[in-house]
Design a protein around this motif. Structure first.
Motif, PDB file in Angstrom:
ATOM      1  N   VAL A  68       0.871  -1.176   0.000  1.00 40.23           N
ATOM      2  CA  VAL A  68       0.000   0.000   0.000  1.00 40.23           C
ATOM      3  C   VAL A  68       0.911   1.229   0.000  1.00 40.23           C
ATOM      4  CG1 VAL A  68      -1.888  -1.129   1.215  1.00 40.23           C
ATOM      5  CG2 VAL A  68      -0.143   0.087   2.523  1.00 40.23           C
ATOM      6  N   THR A  69       0.336   2.372  -0.314  1.00 38.40           N
ATOM      7  CA  THR A  69       1.111   3.607  -0.287  1.00 38.40           C
ATOM      8  C   THR A  69       1.071   4.183   1.123  1.00 38.40           C
ATOM      9  OG1 THR A  69       0.489   4.031  -2.569  1.00 38.40           O
ATOM     10  CG2 THR A  69       1.348   5.899  -1.306  1.00 38.40           C
ATOM     11  N   MET A  70       2.245   4.498   1.626  1.00 44.78           N
ATOM     12  CA  MET A  70       2.340   5.089   2.962  1.00 44.78           C
ATOM     13  C   MET A  70       3.024   6.444   2.814  1.00 44.78           C
ATOM     14  SD  MET A  70       3.572   1.754   5.109  1.00 44.78           S
ATOM     15  CE  MET A  70       2.847   0.141   4.757  1.00 44.78           C
ATOM     16  N   ALA A  71       2.495   7.426   3.519  1.00 42.28           N
ATOM     17  CA  ALA A  71       3.073   8.772   3.363  1.00 42.28           C
ATOM     18  C   ALA A  71       3.001   9.538   4.666  1.00 42.28           C
ATOM     19  CB  ALA A  71       2.324   9.529   2.270  1.00 42.28           C
ATOM     20  N   ASN A  72       3.866  10.521   4.770  1.00 39.40           N
ATOM     21  CA  ASN A  72       3.839  11.433   5.909  1.00 39.40           C
ATOM     22  C   ASN A  72       2.893  12.581   5.548  1.00 39.40           C
ATOM     23  OD1 ASN A  72       4.639  13.897   7.394  1.00 39.40           O
ATOM     24  ND2 ASN A  72       6.145  12.527   8.356  1.00 39.40           N
ATOM     25  N   ALA A  73       1.757  12.635   6.241  1.00 40.95           N
ATOM     26  CA  ALA A  73       0.707  13.604   5.883  1.00 40.95           C
ATOM     27  C   ALA A  73       1.187  15.042   6.042  1.00 40.95           C
ATOM     28  CB  ALA A  73      -0.520  13.361   6.755  1.00 40.95           C
ATOM     29  N   ASP A  74       2.036  15.300   7.030  1.00 41.18           N
ATOM     30  CA  ASP A  74       2.527  16.666   7.243  1.00 41.18           C
ATOM     31  C   ASP A  74       3.400  17.125   6.078  1.00 41.18           C
ATOM     32  OD1 ASP A  74       1.184  16.697   9.575  1.00 41.18           O
ATOM     33  OD2 ASP A  74       2.960  16.573  10.893  1.00 41.18           O
ATOM     34  N   LEU A  75       4.296  16.230   5.643  1.00 39.53           N
ATOM     35  CA  LEU A  75       5.179  16.608   4.525  1.00 39.53           C
ATOM     36  C   LEU A  75       4.364  16.807   3.245  1.00 39.53           C
ATOM     37  CD1 LEU A  75       8.250  14.272   5.200  1.00 39.53           C
ATOM     38  CD2 LEU A  75       8.175  16.758   5.411  1.00 39.53           C
ATOM     39  N   LEU A  76       3.366  15.933   3.065  1.00 39.85           N
ATOM     40  CA  LEU A  76       2.500  16.104   1.891  1.00 39.85           C
ATOM     41  C   LEU A  76       1.786  17.462   1.956  1.00 39.85           C
ATOM     42  CD1 LEU A  76       0.708  12.626   1.445  1.00 39.85           C
ATOM     43  CD2 LEU A  76       2.318  13.689  -0.136  1.00 39.85           C
ATOM     44  N   ALA A  77       1.243  17.787   3.130  1.00 40.10           N
ATOM     45  CA  ALA A  77       0.505  19.039   3.274  1.00 40.10           C
ATOM     46  C   ALA A  77       1.412  20.244   3.043  1.00 40.10           C
ATOM     47  CB  ALA A  77      -0.127  19.085   4.663  1.00 40.10           C
TER      48      ALA A  77
ATOM     49  N   PHE B 214      10.494  10.814  -1.823  1.00 42.40           N
ATOM     50  CA  PHE B 214       9.753   9.618  -2.216  1.00 42.40           C
ATOM     51  C   PHE B 214      10.744   8.492  -2.475  1.00 42.40           C
ATOM     52  CE2 PHE B 214       7.597   6.904  -5.402  1.00 42.40           C
ATOM     53  CZ  PHE B 214       6.441   6.619  -4.683  1.00 42.40           C
ATOM     54  N   ASP B 215      10.454   7.320  -1.926  1.00 39.58           N
ATOM     55  CA  ASP B 215      11.311   6.149  -2.118  1.00 39.58           C
ATOM     56  C   ASP B 215      10.546   5.149  -2.992  1.00 39.58           C
ATOM     57  OD1 ASP B 215      12.962   3.971  -1.976  1.00 39.58           O
ATOM     58  OD2 ASP B 215      13.290   4.083   0.191  1.00 39.58           O
ATOM     59  N   SER B 216      11.063   4.907  -4.204  1.00 36.49           N
ATOM     60  CA  SER B 216      10.382   3.984  -5.131  1.00 36.49           C
ATOM     61  C   SER B 216      10.488   2.532  -4.693  1.00 36.49           C
ATOM     62  CB  SER B 216      10.996   4.072  -6.530  1.00 36.49           C
ATOM     63  OG  SER B 216      11.320   5.369  -6.878  1.00 36.49           O
ATOM     64  N   LYS B 217      11.362   2.264  -3.717  1.00 36.52           N
ATOM     65  CA  LYS B 217      11.599   0.902  -3.220  1.00 36.52           C
ATOM     66  C   LYS B 217      12.070  -0.037  -4.328  1.00 36.52           C
ATOM     67  CE  LYS B 217      10.939  -0.257   0.582  1.00 36.52           C
ATOM     68  NZ  LYS B 217      11.932  -0.263   1.678  1.00 36.52           N
TER      69      LYS B 217
ATOM     70  N   GLY C 296       9.005  11.183   2.946  1.00 35.89           N
ATOM     71  CA  GLY C 296       7.720  11.677   2.451  1.00 35.89           C
ATOM     72  C   GLY C 296       6.744  10.558   2.173  1.00 35.89           C
ATOM     73  N   ALA C 297       7.137   9.628   1.308  1.00 30.62           N
ATOM     74  CA  ALA C 297       6.213   8.554   0.936  1.00 30.62           C
ATOM     75  C   ALA C 297       6.951   7.388   0.324  1.00 30.62           C
ATOM     76  CB  ALA C 297       5.179   9.084  -0.061  1.00 30.62           C
TER      77      ALA C 297
END
Lengths: 502, 328
Positions: A187-196, A233-236, A309-310
């Motif tokens: 699933v996609t995981m992200a830091n909501a604060d950094l996104l905002a 962003f880390d594409s993994k 970030g995500a």
């Protein structure tokens, strides 16, 4: 085999002309005494070589295995590769042991393929192995494990209940060789604060628009003194190349597992786009060294400390985050292809029964008990209770069994879970419903090595994506061709032998 | 040298029709000699049996396997020299050999020089020598897998201790663990973690150098450097040669540290071509991809290479190494 080895050894040893210097020449009688000794030695070597060269593979027969036989009470089932490290394993194991009335000896730790095959080659395999699903094709092609159609019939296992991708992974050349369990999906995981802060939401980093992901990476990345301080962003990569490729509707391997498709233009583009994200952040080495220095499992993980970030990630990390940093500003969503459809690259485990297992019927019964819906429900209940006791959210268990998944979600996963965990749960179950897997094949390790090496050469700056994947295509296809050729030859030989016998 | 009565000593001529003991007929041993021979054989037999079963036999069998297609589970199929032909055409073999050669050329001189420097320092350490000798040796006890993990931590390009120290001197350290150019130097440097064993060997050799040679040189006005170059190094050249040979062989067999750092559980998918050493490739072929016949052929190639390199070292040593008692 022994006769062939004997001939080979004798040919080698007997055909060599030994030149003896004049001063070392001996009496004919002495020579006459030594010739038989040498011949005896050669014969002994040949016999020993032959003895050591015996194998048990390639002759796996299911016709003479009675999977419906009742396990003898008090008998011991030898299981390799499975441990009861958590409640999900322990509850199901205890339940299966009680139902069958047998002793089960577990060799814990991940299955060591070489140890298993060596045990099988020496005629002393375990009764049951717990393997990564990607290993099933390799084991099956070498005759190391039994086909399980008869086991499935005998135990009344409903294969329709299994997640399709999981069942495909254990189906080799049309025959089921493993009983799948668990499903790992991303699933996609992200830091909501950094996104905002970047004026974005999770849709920018969910894979549906790789160019948007690149822009998001650029927007969230921070450097401090020339060093990366926030990974945008880390594409993994390399591990999620199949996911990025599938997002562009490209498969790394054909559905029949015979043809590599690594040089498909869409795979090349997928790799270019995923690598471009790293390049925008100073290159893969900078990202890797930074993430290697991070605390991955603890309270100071990258999301909790606002340095990531995500990224797409397997669902088990949701539980890690929920447990170690429940207050982290997280946002969750499914990973999506460029067409907007939810997507996940599934992996997992499977039970397989070795050829020559002492008690295949008990092994089959144990695998059936471990993977039945009631077993999963009991285990999930134990997990849910444990998490409730710790004040944590139970986010579900993906069992590889659709029926069990549905029951667990409806009966045990809280419908009113707090955010962002409710989004995480929705994303995980959506991913489970849209998972794909690479098909079983007899050269899985070589195939995986080829594409991973290619990605690594690109990440390390040694090759461009197109060149690296072209090389990988050749390596992978050569390995697949060789392995499939062997399998096809053995099947043809087996068919001829059957006809002769009739 | 003690000899068994009646036994023929290699290299010594015997007169036709006589024995050295002069008692038993040619080819026959006296009862006492037979007894001593049997006792000797009985004493060495545990080692001989162990050698034959656990060393000689596997070597012989691997030679056979190198001529077969063998996947561990099924019977080996004799394929002649196919594995050796495949090796000749395999670009991964060339890459792995090249990596291994580069690492050996880099690591062996570095290791020997550092070991020698530390041994010379310890030799001057007086009463504290015992403590420092132990202190230098202790890291050798660290499991190689842990050393591989240590490499990733110490040499992390962004936040590793090594680059932090370099930064103090205004040097922007490289990406040791990801840049293909710096991976082998990083591994060579981390190999110094285990330099303690060589230090102990060289220190023992240093302690055997006769003091009167130094005293005589000092009387003649030779300084520390002159005495080290003309007395110490020649006198310990045997030990230096031993350390060099053993370490060269170990460098050719480099596996654990590189594997755990770049190919093991911590890096289940990331790897780096620059760290693909020969034995790692051999392990991958034999134990991961189950091409045990091919892996056996790879092992034999490495055996031949190491044997040739060691033979060259032995030849060179005739000119450079001095053993006490040599007539030179």
């Amino acid at each position: 085999m022994v006769s062939r080895l004997s001939v080979a050894s004798c040919t080698d040893l007997c055909s060599k002309e030994v030149v003896v210097p004049v001063h070392q020449r001996q009496h004919p009688r002495s020579v006459a005494r030594r010739v038989p000794a040498a011949a005896a030695s050669a014969a002994a070597v040949a016999l020993l070589l032959g003895a050591c060269a015996t194998g048990t593979g390639g002759d796996a027969q299911t016709t003479d295995v009675d999977f419906s036989a009742t396990p003898s009470p008090g008998s011991t089932l030898d299981v390799m590769g499975f441990g009861t490290g958590d409640e999900i394993g322990k509850v199901r194991h205890d339940r299966a042991v009680e139902a069958l009335g047998i002793d089960v000896k577990l060799s814990e730790g991940a299955l060591d393929a070489q140890a298993f095959l060596s045990a099988a080659a020496s005629g002393n395999p375990p009764d049951l192995v717990y393997a990564d699903r990607t290993q099933i094709g390799t084991f099956a092609s070498r005759g190391a494990i039994l086909p399980l159609s008869a086991c499935i019939d005998a135990q009344g296992i409903d294969t329709d209940a299994y997640v399709d991708s999981a069942l495909e992974q254990v189906t080799f050349d049309g025959e089921v060789y493993g009983i799948p369990e668990f499903n790992q999906v991303q699933v996609t995981m992200a830091n909501a604060d950094l996104l905002a802060q970047a004026g974005l939401d999770i849709s920018a980093v969910d894979g549906s628009d790789p160019d948007a992901a690149l822009a998001a990476a650029e927007a969230m990345t921070r450097t401090d003194g020339g060093k990366l301080s926030v990974i945008g962003f880390d594409s993994k990569l390399p591990e999620f190349l199949p996911l990025w490729a599938k997002g562009r509707d490209a498969d790394l391997l054909s559905a029949d597992g015979r043809t590599a498709q690594l040089d498909d233009p869409e795979v090349v583009t997928a790799l270019e786009k995923a690598v471009a994200v790293y390049d925008a952040q100073g290159g893969f080495p900078a990202v890797k060294t930074y993430r290697d220095s991070a605390d991955f499992f603890g309270a100071g993980n990258q999301f909790a400390t606002n340095v990531l970030g995500a990224m797409p990630m397997e669902q088990w990390y949701v539980n890690v985050l929920n447990e170690s940093s429940p207050e982290a500003p997280m946002a969750f969503g499914p990973f999506r292809g460029t067409d907007g459809e939810v997507l996940a690259f599934a992996t997992g485990s499977a039970w397989a029964i070795p050829a020559d297992a002492d008690d295949p019927a008990a092994a089959c019964a144990y695998a059936a008990r471990m993977t039945e819906t009631d077993a999963w429900m009991a285990a999930a209940k134990a997990r849910a209770d444990a998490r409730a006791a710790d004040g944590l959210v139970f986010t579900g268990v993906l069992t590889g069994n659709e029926e069990a998944d549905a029951k667990i979600r409806s009966e045990l996963v809280p419908a009113d879970a707090p955010q962002p965990w409710a989004d995480a749960i929705d994303a995980v179950y959506a991913a489970n419903d849209h998972a794909f897997a690479l098909p079983a094949n007899p050269a899985d390790n070589e195939f995986k090595q080829a594409w991973q090496d290619a990605v690594n050469r690109v990440l390390n700056g040694q090759q461009e994506p197109k060149e690296a994947l072209a090389q990988a295509q050749q390596e992978a296809q050569a390995a697949l061709d060789e392995a499939w050729q062997k399998w096809d030859d053995e099947q043809a030989d087996g068919g001829s032998a059957d006809q002769d016998a009739q | 040298m003690s000899t068994v009565p009646g036994a023929v000593v290699p290299g010594l001529p015997t007169r036709p029709g006589t024995t050295r003991a002069g008692r038993a007929p040619r080819g026959r041993l006296t009862a006492r000699a037979r007894h001593e021979r049997n006792a000797g054989l009985a004493f060495v037999s545990p080692w001989v049996v162990g050698f034959l079963v656990f060393t000689a036999w596997p070597i012989l069998y691997s030679l056979y396997l190198s001529l077969t297609d063998y996947d561990v589970l099924n019977d080996p199929t004799f394929v002649g020299l196919d594995n050796y032909r495949r090796m000749a055409a395999d670009p991964q073999v060339r890459l792995a050999l090249w990596n291994t050669l580069q690492y050996t050329v880099l690591q062996v001189p570095l290791y020997v020089v550092v070991a020698l420097a530390l041994a010379l320092l310890l030799h001057q350490a007086g009463r504290a020598r015992g403590f420092f000798r132990t202190a230098f040796f202790v890291p050798k006890m660290t499991p190689p897998v842990a050393v591989g993990v240590l490499l990733l931590m110490l040499f992390n390009g962004q936040y590793g201790l090594v680059n932090k120290v370099l930064a103090v001197f205004g040097i922007d350290g490289p990406s040791w663990t990801t840049d293909p150019v710096w991976i082998k130097p990083g591994l060579a440097l981390v190999s110094l973690w285990g330099v303690g064993s060589a230090v102990v060997i060289l220190l023992a050799a240093l302690q055997d150098v006769p003091q009167d040679l130094h005293d005589a040189a000092r009387v003649d006005g030779a300084g520390w450097w002159r005495r080290t170059w003309t007395i110490t190094l020649p006198m310990i050249s045997g030990a230096l040669f031993f350390v060099t040979v053993v370490n060269t062989i170990a460098a050719f067999q480099m596996f654990t540290e590189a594997y755990s750092a770049y190919f093991g559980a911590g890096n289940s998918t990331y790897s780096n071509d620059a760290a693909l050493f020969y034995v790692i490739y051999l392990f991958r072929e034999g134990f991961q991809e189950l091409h045990m016949g091919y892996a056996s052929a790879l092992a034999w190639l490495l055996f031949v290479i190491i044997m040739l390199v060691t033979a060259v070292q032995l030849l060179v040593s005739r000119r450079l190494v001095y053993y006490e008692g040599d007539q030179r």
